[in-house]
Design an enzyme around this catalytic site. Structure first.
Site, PDB file in Angstrom:
ATOM      1  N   LYS A 111     -65.257  19.032 -79.083  1.00 33.17           N
ATOM      2  CA  LYS A 111     -65.267  17.943 -80.068  1.00 33.17           C
ATOM      3  C   LYS A 111     -63.852  17.462 -80.389  1.00 33.17           C
ATOM      4  O   LYS A 111     -63.639  16.277 -80.608  1.00 33.17           O
ATOM      5  CB  LYS A 111     -66.004  18.367 -81.349  1.00 33.17           C
ATOM      6  CG  LYS A 111     -67.514  18.443 -81.158  1.00 33.17           C
ATOM      7  CD  LYS A 111     -68.263  18.424 -82.490  1.00 33.17           C
ATOM      8  CE  LYS A 111     -69.772  18.308 -82.246  1.00 33.17           C
ATOM      9  NZ  LYS A 111     -70.585  18.341 -83.447  1.00 33.17           N
ATOM     10  N   LYS A 192     -75.322  18.865 -72.190  1.00 33.29           N
ATOM     11  CA  LYS A 192     -76.491  19.006 -73.054  1.00 33.29           C
ATOM     12  C   LYS A 192     -76.855  17.681 -73.720  1.00 33.29           C
ATOM     13  O   LYS A 192     -75.983  16.831 -73.949  1.00 33.29           O
ATOM     14  CB  LYS A 192     -76.282  20.118 -74.087  1.00 33.29           C
ATOM     15  CG  LYS A 192     -75.541  19.708 -75.328  1.00 33.29           C
ATOM     16  CD  LYS A 192     -75.819  20.642 -76.507  1.00 33.29           C
ATOM     17  CE  LYS A 192     -75.150  20.043 -77.737  1.00 33.29           C
ATOM     18  NZ  LYS A 192     -75.816  20.295 -78.989  1.00 33.29           N
ATOM     19  N   LYS A 195     -77.438  14.244 -80.069  1.00 31.60           N
ATOM     20  CA  LYS A 195     -77.825  13.053 -80.835  1.00 31.60           C
ATOM     21  C   LYS A 195     -76.658  12.095 -81.030  1.00 31.60           C
ATOM     22  O   LYS A 195     -76.865  10.919 -81.324  1.00 31.60           O
ATOM     23  CB  LYS A 195     -78.482  13.426 -82.165  1.00 31.60           C
ATOM     24  CG  LYS A 195     -77.674  14.278 -83.104  1.00 31.60           C
ATOM     25  CD  LYS A 195     -78.434  14.478 -84.407  1.00 31.60           C
ATOM     26  CE  LYS A 195     -78.660  15.918 -84.822  1.00 31.60           C
ATOM     27  NZ  LYS A 195     -77.497  16.783 -84.957  1.00 31.60           N
TER      28      LYS A 195
HETATM   29  N1  AQP Z   1     -79.756  19.804 -76.116  1.00 31.51           N
HETATM   30  C1  AQP Z   1     -80.217  20.770 -76.878  1.00 31.51           C
HETATM   31  N2  AQP Z   1     -81.150  21.629 -76.399  1.00 31.51           N
HETATM   32  C2  AQP Z   1     -81.631  22.626 -77.178  1.00 31.51           C
HETATM   33  N3  AQP Z   1     -81.252  22.814 -78.459  1.00 31.51           N
HETATM   34  C3  AQP Z   1     -80.342  21.979 -78.971  1.00 31.51           C
HETATM   35  N4  AQP Z   1     -79.748  21.887 -80.173  1.00 31.51           N
HETATM   36  C4  AQP Z   1     -78.888  20.846 -80.183  1.00 31.51           C
HETATM   37  N5  AQP Z   1     -78.890  20.228 -79.002  1.00 31.51           N
HETATM   38  C5  AQP Z   1     -79.782  20.918 -78.221  1.00 31.51           C
HETATM   39  C6  AQP Z   1     -80.048  22.770 -81.294  1.00 31.51           C
HETATM   40  O1  AQP Z   1     -80.502  21.962 -82.361  1.00 31.51           O
HETATM   41  C7  AQP Z   1     -80.129  22.573 -83.605  1.00 31.51           C
HETATM   42  C8  AQP Z   1     -79.504  21.544 -84.487  1.00 31.51           C
HETATM   43  O2  AQP Z   1     -78.264  21.145 -83.951  1.00 31.51           O
HETATM   44  P1  AQP Z   1     -77.211  20.413 -84.868  1.00 31.51           P
HETATM   45  O3  AQP Z   1     -77.682  19.081 -85.213  1.00 31.51           O
HETATM   46  O4  AQP Z   1     -76.877  21.261 -86.018  1.00 31.51           O
HETATM   47  O5  AQP Z   1     -75.910  20.312 -84.034  1.00 31.51           O
HETATM   48  P2  AQP Z   1     -75.611  20.291 -82.541  1.00 31.51           P
HETATM   49  O6  AQP Z   1     -75.933  21.604 -81.905  1.00 31.51           O
HETATM   50  O7  AQP Z   1     -74.189  19.853 -82.399  1.00 31.51           O
HETATM   51  O8  AQP Z   1     -76.659  19.187 -82.012  1.00 31.51           O
HETATM   52  P3  AQP Z   1     -76.346  17.774 -81.435  1.00 31.51           P
HETATM   53  O9  AQP Z   1     -77.653  17.096 -81.193  1.00 31.51           O
HETATM   54  O10 AQP Z   1     -75.448  17.909 -80.244  1.00 31.51           O
HETATM   55  O11 AQP Z   1     -75.608  17.071 -82.630  1.00 31.51           O
HETATM   56  P4  AQP Z   1     -74.211  16.337 -82.641  1.00 31.51           P
HETATM   57  O12 AQP Z   1     -74.311  15.355 -81.508  1.00 31.51           O
HETATM   58  O13 AQP Z   1     -74.123  15.712 -83.978  1.00 31.51           O
HETATM   59  O14 AQP Z   1     -73.154  17.373 -82.412  1.00 31.51           O
HETATM   60  C9  AQP Z   1     -79.192  23.730 -83.246  1.00 31.51           C
HETATM   61  O15 AQP Z   1     -79.914  24.944 -83.295  1.00 31.51           O
HETATM   62  C10 AQP Z   1     -78.784  23.429 -81.841  1.00 31.51           C
HETATM   63  O16 AQP Z   1     -78.458  24.589 -81.123  1.00 31.51           O
END
Ligand code: AQP
Length: 326
Positions: A111, A192, A195
């Site tokens: 990040k 991965k 969002k």
């Molecule tokens: N691609 C993924 N596959 C499986 N699990 C996933 N998680 C995130 N992406 C995947 C799991 O979703 C939960 C919530 O995640 P988060 O919103 O707290 O943050 P993150 O892991 O950083 O998810 P994003 O979607 O990638 O958000 P941004 O883009 O804002 O950083 C967690 O349990 C995560 O493991």
């Protein structure tokens, strides 16, 4: 009864990756454990957020939790910023975590590499995440695979504190699905699904309209073969689509592979789109009802009061052990 804690950032509309990798396990666990599910808004501000958008995303995520099956009568569903003990223990644990171990976190490296300006909060965020979990003395933390390293750090911090000051924290175990723990981008299957990806074609949002889902799946990257076969190393794109299919249809990957033997990618992708649309449809309908019902704010406030009572017991214990006059 075991305790469970997990959180999701209100940093955009949930993707099917968040749903299949994390939320589906939350829903399952609430029937067998005492569950605390959090909207981790304090984590979201480690990168810039528009205040109005953050507020909307927070309520939207609360609705999405309930629409996906979290029952507020069974689980404590609350916003992190409503329970002050998170920031309090977060600071105390920043003083237990080491600079070197925070610097080794791959999510921080990824990040921070994407930004010109990096906040101190983005660097220390894993200590706040440790506080989130340890406050509730959670035994299990259901997360996607990307959070495994942060959870290992949480365990190290808990053990370090227990060794120095006496038994204080339950050392939590990760709970990561073997299938679906890492749903990949539809455009770059070695990355991965996220969002906050700049390209909307990379993810399926939980609120995508049926035709948008169909278009994204028809455009999803595949490979130059035509055999529907699970092979994560050599066919990551098709393997990812198979995983999404199996989880959305509540079937095994082997079963889905057998169905499409010898048929090529066309029929497989066409059916996959309908399977995803069918999985999302009831969630989207319930989500819309909840967003217009006006009941979410009170629900979050009540849950925060219950969470704070549990969290305060831990904070008092930690402060006493650290030597504060309490
Ligand atoms: N691609 C993924 N596959 C499986 N699990 C996933 N998680 C995130 N992406 C995947 C799991 O979703 C939960 C919530 O995640 P988060 O919103 O707290 O943050 P993150 O892991 O950083 O998810 P994003 O979607 O990638 O958000 P941004 O883009 O804002 O950083 C967690 O349990 C995560 O493991």
């Amino acid at each position: 009864m075991k305790r469970v804690f997990s959180g999701i950032q209100p940093s955009g509309t949930l993707t099917i990756g968040n749903y299949l990798g994390a939320m589906k396990n939350f829903v399952r666990l609430q029937n067998e454990a005492e569950c605390y599910f959090c909207i981790v808004d304090l984590h979201a501000i480690t990168v810039p957020q528009d205040p109005a958008v953050l507020r909307t995303n927070t309520m939207s995520l609360a609705a999405m939790y309930v629409a996906s099956g979290i029952d507020p009568k069974k689980s404590t569903l609350f916003a992190q910023s409503h329970v002050r003990q998170h920031t309090e223990l977060g600071w105390l644990l920043q003083c237990i975590a080491y600079y070197g171990e925070l610097g080794r976190m791959t999510q921080f490296k990824d990040k921070s590499a994407q930004r010109d300006v990096v906040t101190a909060g983005l660097f220390t965020y894993p200590a706040l995440m440790a506080a989130d979990i340890l406050l509730y003395q959670a035994d299990l933390v259901p997360v996607g695979e990307d959070q495994k390293q942060h959870l290992e750090l949480t365990r190290d911090i808990a053990e370090r504190f227990n060794n120095r000051f006496g038994q204080t924290f339950v050392v939590p175990e990760p709970y990561i699905s073997k299938v679906g723990g890492r749903i990949m981008s539809l455009e770059e299957p070695t990355k991965k699904m996220s969002k906050s990806d700049e390209s909307a074609g990379a993810y399926i949002s939980m609120l995508d309209e049926p035709d948008v889902v169909r278009k994204k799946i028809s455009r999803a990257v595949t490979d130059s073969e035509r055999e529907v076969r699970y092979d994560d190393a050599n066919k990551p794109a098709i393997s990812n689509l198979l995983t999404i299919y199996a989880l959305c249809a509540d079937r095994t990957v082997e079963d889905v592979v057998a169905q499409y033997a010898g048929q090529g990618y066309g029929p497989f992708k066409k059916d996959l789109a309908e399977v995803v649309v069918a999985a999302l449809e009831p969630i989207q309908a319930r989500y819309r009802e909840l967003m217009s019902s006006g009941e979410l704010a009170a629900l979050l406030r009540d849950a925060a009061e219950r969470a704070a009572e549990v969290a305060e017991v831990t904070v008092q214990d930690v402060k006493e052990k650290l030597g504060f006059v309490v």
